[in-house]
Design a protein around this motif. Structure first.
Motif, PDB file in Angstrom:
ATOM      1  N   ASN A  87      -9.230   3.127  -2.991  1.00 14.25           N
ATOM      2  CA  ASN A  87      -9.300   2.025  -3.926  1.00 14.25           C
ATOM      3  C   ASN A  87      -9.166   2.636  -5.283  1.00 14.25           C
ATOM      4  N   MET A  88      -8.202   3.578  -5.490  1.00 12.14           N
ATOM      5  CA  MET A  88      -8.154   4.232  -7.001  1.00 12.14           C
ATOM      6  C   MET A  88      -6.618   4.207  -7.082  1.00 12.14           C
ATOM      7  N   SER A  89      -6.399   4.471  -8.263  1.00  9.83           N
ATOM      8  CA  SER A  89      -4.901   4.497  -8.842  1.00  9.83           C
ATOM      9  C   SER A  89      -4.729   6.171  -8.678  1.00  9.83           C
ATOM     10  N   LEU A  90      -3.521   6.531  -8.436  1.00  8.54           N
ATOM     11  CA  LEU A  90      -3.196   8.057  -8.549  1.00  8.54           C
ATOM     12  C   LEU A  90      -3.817   8.669  -9.598  1.00  8.54           C
ATOM     13  N   ASN A  91      -3.790   8.245 -10.786  1.00 10.68           N
ATOM     14  CA  ASN A  91      -4.147   8.897 -12.186  1.00 10.68           C
ATOM     15  C   ASN A  91      -5.806   8.993 -12.030  1.00 10.68           C
ATOM     16  N   SER A  92      -6.413   7.883 -11.649  1.00 14.69           N
ATOM     17  CA  SER A  92      -7.943   8.005 -11.449  1.00 14.69           C
ATOM     18  C   SER A  92      -8.287   8.817 -10.584  1.00 14.69           C
ATOM     19  N   LEU A  93      -7.602   9.195  -9.197  1.00 12.46           N
ATOM     20  CA  LEU A  93      -8.014  10.188  -8.441  1.00 12.46           C
ATOM     21  C   LEU A  93      -7.905  11.583  -8.773  1.00 12.46           C
ATOM     22  N   PHE A  94      -6.625  11.875  -9.444  1.00 15.46           N
ATOM     23  CA  PHE A  94      -6.484  13.178 -10.246  1.00 15.46           C
ATOM     24  C   PHE A  94      -7.666  13.540 -10.982  1.00 15.46           C
ATOM     25  N   ILE A  95      -7.850  12.628 -12.037  1.00 11.90           N
ATOM     26  CA  ILE A  95      -9.132  12.960 -12.838  1.00 11.90           C
ATOM     27  C   ILE A  95     -10.361  13.160 -12.093  1.00 11.90           C
ATOM     28  N   LYS A  96     -10.683  12.351 -11.046  1.00 17.10           N
ATOM     29  CA  LYS A  96     -11.824  12.557 -10.644  1.00 17.10           C
ATOM     30  C   LYS A  96     -11.978  13.817  -9.732  1.00 17.10           C
ATOM     31  N   LEU A  97     -10.944  14.407  -9.257  1.00 18.39           N
ATOM     32  CA  LEU A  97     -10.940  15.455  -8.505  1.00 18.39           C
ATOM     33  C   LEU A  97     -10.990  16.592  -9.522  1.00 18.39           C
ATOM     34  N   LEU A  98     -10.507  16.630 -10.551  1.00 20.80           N
ATOM     35  CA  LEU A  98     -10.348  17.520 -11.593  1.00 20.80           C
ATOM     36  C   LEU A  98     -11.600  17.891 -12.177  1.00 20.80           C
ATOM     37  N   GLU A  99     -12.356  16.535 -12.707  1.00 20.21           N
ATOM     38  CA  GLU A  99     -13.455  16.700 -13.212  1.00 20.21           C
ATOM     39  C   GLU A  99     -14.509  17.173 -12.324  1.00 20.21           C
ATOM     40  N   GLU A 100     -14.603  16.828 -11.110  1.00 20.21           N
ATOM     41  CA  GLU A 100     -15.596  17.282  -9.990  1.00 20.21           C
ATOM     42  C   GLU A 100     -15.414  18.715  -9.705  1.00 20.21           C
ATOM     43  N   ASP A 101     -14.061  19.371  -9.689  1.00 15.72           N
ATOM     44  CA  ASP A 101     -13.912  20.813  -9.531  1.00 15.72           C
ATOM     45  C   ASP A 101     -14.470  21.458 -10.872  1.00 15.72           C
TER      46      ASP A 101
END
Length: 71
Positions: free
Chosen positions: A39-53
């Motif tokens: 339930n995310m946009s591709l943009n939101s997913l990339f940002i979330k994963l990058l910030e978590e890393d």
């Protein structure tokens, strides 16, 4: 689109930087479907994963689990 709507869009998008990511042919749709399943946009997913890393890396550098020269 009216001129006032275009100007409003321009003001909104000036708040952001653009980042372009290149992926192998066919992977874009696979990534989009995965993001959609979350339930995310591709943009939101990339940002979330990058910030978590980034947070994980920061924490491991500051809690002693990584050597100083690795940080």
């Amino acid at each position: 689109m009216t001129d006032s709507k275009k100007e409003a869009n321009n003001r909104y998008f000036r708040k952001f930087d653009d980042i372009k990511i290149r992926v192998k042919k066919g992977n874009r749709e696979k990534y989009k479907e995965y993001a959609k399943s979350k339930n995310m946009s591709l943009n939101s997913l990339f940002i979330k994963l990058l910030e978590e890393d980034m947070e994980k890396s920061y924490l491991s550098c500051h809690n002693g689990t990584k050597k100083e020269e690795e940080c």
